[in-house]
Each structure stands twice: as structure tokens, then as C-alpha cells.
Scaffold this active site. Structure first.
Site, PDB file in Angstrom:
ATOM      1  CE1 TYR A   1      -8.933   3.324   7.898  1.00  0.00           C
ATOM      2  CE2 TYR A   1      -9.845   4.721   9.308  1.00  0.00           C
ATOM      3  CZ  TYR A   1      -8.809   4.019   8.521  1.00  0.00           C
ATOM      4  OH  TYR A   1      -6.983   4.811   8.925  1.00  0.00           O
TER       5      TYR A   1
ATOM      6  N   GLY B   1       1.222  -1.358   0.538  1.00  0.00           N
ATOM      7  CA  GLY B   1      -0.002   0.214  -0.305  1.00  0.00           C
ATOM      8  C   GLY B   1       0.934   1.402   0.407  1.00  0.00           C
TER       9      GLY B   1
ATOM     10  CG  ASP C   1      -4.934  -8.283  -4.466  1.00  0.00           C
ATOM     11  OD1 ASP C   1      -4.706  -7.585  -3.266  1.00  0.00           O
ATOM     12  OD2 ASP C   1      -5.757  -8.139  -4.996  1.00  0.00           O
TER      13      ASP C   1
ATOM     14  CE  LYS D   1      -6.608   0.694   9.475  1.00  0.00           C
ATOM     15  NZ  LYS D   1      -5.536   0.202   9.440  1.00  0.00           N
TER      16      LYS D   1
ATOM     17  N   GLY E   1      -0.067   5.655  -0.994  1.00  0.00           N
ATOM     18  CA  GLY E   1      -0.961   6.040  -0.502  1.00  0.00           C
ATOM     19  C   GLY E   1      -0.356   7.533   0.270  1.00  0.00           C
TER      20      GLY E   1
HETATM   21  C1  AKB Z   1      -9.072   9.138   8.417  1.00  0.00           C
HETATM   22  O1  AKB Z   1      -9.371  10.171   8.243  1.00  0.00           O
HETATM   23  O2  AKB Z   1     -10.161   8.155   8.209  1.00  0.00           O
HETATM   24  C2  AKB Z   1      -7.795   8.663   8.819  1.00  0.00           C
HETATM   25  C3  AKB Z   1      -7.687   8.517  10.420  1.00  0.00           C
HETATM   26  C4  AKB Z   1      -8.120   9.213  11.028  1.00  0.00           C
HETATM   27  O3  AKB Z   1      -7.453   6.643  10.098  1.00  0.00           O
HETATM   28  N1  AKB Z   1      -7.132  10.094   8.256  1.00  0.00           N
END
Ligand code: AKB
Length: 312
Positions: A140, A9, A50, A144, A12
Site C-alpha cells: 500500500y 471507489g 471498474d 501511494k 469505501g
Molecule cells: C490503513 O490503515 O491502511 C489506512 C491508512 C492509514 O491509510 N487507514
């Protein structure tokens, strides 16, 4: 034995800067950048990869004698809300592929980035501790948090040396973010320098933890370079530098560019921001491996404007 490093990655926001830094530390020949794009203009070695293709990952690692992997592949918070299944797969299946290589003894050390997104609406918002109520309600954040717990599991059960930090919003002038909730804090500098009104997708009072990219890259290197016994947490460490809201950032920019103006049109990203902490307590990172930020808000604004001036 020389370290051989693979960044997954690498195209990014973090990956681009990390690639440059790690080449300086380990030598150009010892660092491979990888991402899903076919071909890119990069000074250095690039391989298409990938992370979900575990055979290709294994081949790349074996062929090049990779010892360390930085697995940065992820969809950021705003994009992941639009692609929940893929957001989850990329975060978790991808990390399983990397963790399993370490479990089988093919690599020695892994870096995995987490985020302030692991915290959720029920988390205390101010001076948020390392260990607290953690009930994220974004794709997200859920990914995480799950990844952090898998990392800890692989460390405890299989002795995998995996390390990580919870990045706040990251702001740098060398690379652009994409798909995050904190992206406004980078984009705003481009509008200010172009003499444009900035259209902000967060509310003026949406205070969030933020950090200069240079500090974030240094934290990444420092946690990877410290002795294993200093890494007492095998989830991911809180790291903090500064907190501000869009109105405060605007005021700091106006000190340098008085004509700059902003307007507010909050969208779905405001709902994400509302669930995250306003400030973070990072005592464990400071105590365990000596984390210390360099930039405050004023230093960040000066540095961004100085470096972007004449380029945008
Ligand atoms: C996001 O805004 O998704 C990222 C983060 C805070 O992990 N920058």
C-alpha cells in the site's frame, strides 16, 4: 459552468461520506458515485465502474460532462499485503487512467488520497515532516508513494491539476473501514457499546496519527476548493489532528463506559503499524491552504459514542 463530479471507489469508508458532502455542495444531480459493485442502495446517482477499464471510465466521463474526479479506489494496507499485484494495479494503473483523461483535457481537477503509509521504518517517527526519508515497505505504501510522484510528474509536465492529502487513520460513525491497519480505532467503539471485550490486533503502545472522518472530509473539500496557486505541493500534503495508542483510546472510552475492557492479540498488522509515524508535522497544509482540525481525542470519543449509541 457547473461542476460535475465523479467519485471512484465510492463505497469505501471515505467515499460514502464524501458522496453525501459533495451532493450538498454541488447538488444531487451533479455528483455520481461509482464502484465495482453492480447495484447498491444509495440515495443519489450510482454507476458501476471498474477504474481499470479505461474505456468505460472515458465513456462515463464524456457522457456526463464530468469536470472533477475523486479517485478513491484502493486496497488498504492490510488487504494489499495479501494481494500485492492487484493492490499495485488498482492504485497505479487506475490513477494513470484518471491522470490521462486530465492530460487529454477531458477533466479539470483530480483528488487523490495518499496516506501516512508512504512513510516507512527509516522515517523519523515523531513530528514526521512533509519531506523526509520516505522508504515504505508495504504494498500500500509503495503504491501511494509512486502515485504521489506520478501526480507531481503529471502536474509539472502536463499541467494536470491534481491535489491530495496523506490521510492518517480515519474514524467516523457513518461508515466502516475495511482492510486497514487503523481499523481497530473504529471497531473498538462497537465493542464498547455492545458491552463486549475488544480484541485488539495492535499492541497497547502502538501510537499512530488519527483523525475524525468529518475533519478528513473537510480537508478533502478544502484542498479541492482552494485556488490552484495555494497548492504548492503536488505530491500529497501531511494532515494531522491527534495521535494515540490503543491503551490511550481505551482509557478515553472508559471515562464514558467504565466497564469496557480490551485484550491485546497483535497480528501482522502490528508489523505494518510499527513502520508508520507516531505523529505528523502538517505545517505546509496549515500555511498553504489553511488546514485546521476540529476534533481532539476527547471530542472524537464523545462524538463517536453519542452518534453510535442506540444504533449498534
Ligand atoms: C490503513 O490503515 O491502511 C489506512 C491508512 C492509514 O491509510 N487507514
Amino acid at each position: 459552468m457547473a461542476e460535475k463530479v465523479l467519485i471512484i471507489g465510492s463505497l469505501g469508508q471515505v467515499g460514502q461520506e464524501l458522496f453525501e458532502t459533495l451532493k450538498n455542495s454541488y447538488g444531487d444531480a451533479n455528483v455520481i458515485a461509482s464502484d465495482v459493485k453492480d447495484k447498491v442502495e444509495l440515495e443519489g446517482r450510482y454507476e458501476k465502474l471498474d477504474v481499470l477499464d479505461k474505456n468505460a471510465l472515458f465513456e462515463l466521463v464524456k457522457k456526463n460532462g464530468i469536470t472533477q474526479v475523486y479517485n478513491l479506489a484502493a486496497l488498504l494496507s492490510a488487504t494489499a499485503e495479501k494481494h500485492p499485484q492487484f493492490g499495485w494495479d488498482l492504485t497505479i494503473e487506475g490513477q494513470f487512467n484518471v491522470l490521462n483523461l486530465a492530460k487529454e483535457g477531458h477533466i479539470k481537477k483530480i483528488f487523490w488520497p495518499s496516506s501516512i503509509a508512504v512513510f516507512g521504518p527509516t522515517t523519523p517517527k515523531d513530528n514526521t515532516p512533509q519531506q523526509t526519508v520516505i522508504e515504505p515497505n508495504t504494498v500500500y505504501g509503495i503504491g501511494k508513494l509512486a502515485g504521489e510522484m506520478w501526480n507531481k510528474y503529471y502536474f509539472e509536465k502536463y499541467g494536470v491539476d491534481v491535489r491530495g492529502v496523506r490521510y492518517p487513520g480515519l474514524i467516523g460513525w457513518k461508515s466502516l473501514p475495511g482492510g486497514g491497519t487503523t481499523d481497530y480505532a473504529v471497531d473498538i467503539f462497537y465493542s464498547a457499546l455492545r458491552g463486549k471485550v475488544f480484541n485488539c490486533f495492535l499492541r497497547e503502545d502502538a501510537e499512530l496519527p488519527m483523525m475524525h472522518m468529518e475533519d478528513a472530509i473537510r480537508a478533502t473539500r478544502e484542498i479541492m476548493e482552494t485556488d490552484a496557486e495555494n497548492v504548492k505541493l503536488r505530491t500529497c500534503y501531511n494532515i494531522a489532528a491527534m495521535n494515540f495508542n490503543p491503551a490511550q483510546l481505551t482509557k478515553a472510552i472508559q471515562e464514558k463506559i467504565p466497564d469496557f475492557t480490551i485484550e491485546y492479540n497483535p497480528d501482522f498488522r502490528q508489523d505494518i503499524a510499527s513502520t508508520w509515524p507516531r505523529s505528523i508535522n502538517d505545517e505546509p497544509a496549515r500555511t498553504d491552504w489553511g488546514w485546521q482540525e476540529k476534533y481532539n481525542l476527547e471530542g472524537l470519543v464523545n462524538n463517536m459514542l453519542d452518534n453510535l449509541k442506540g444504533t449498534v
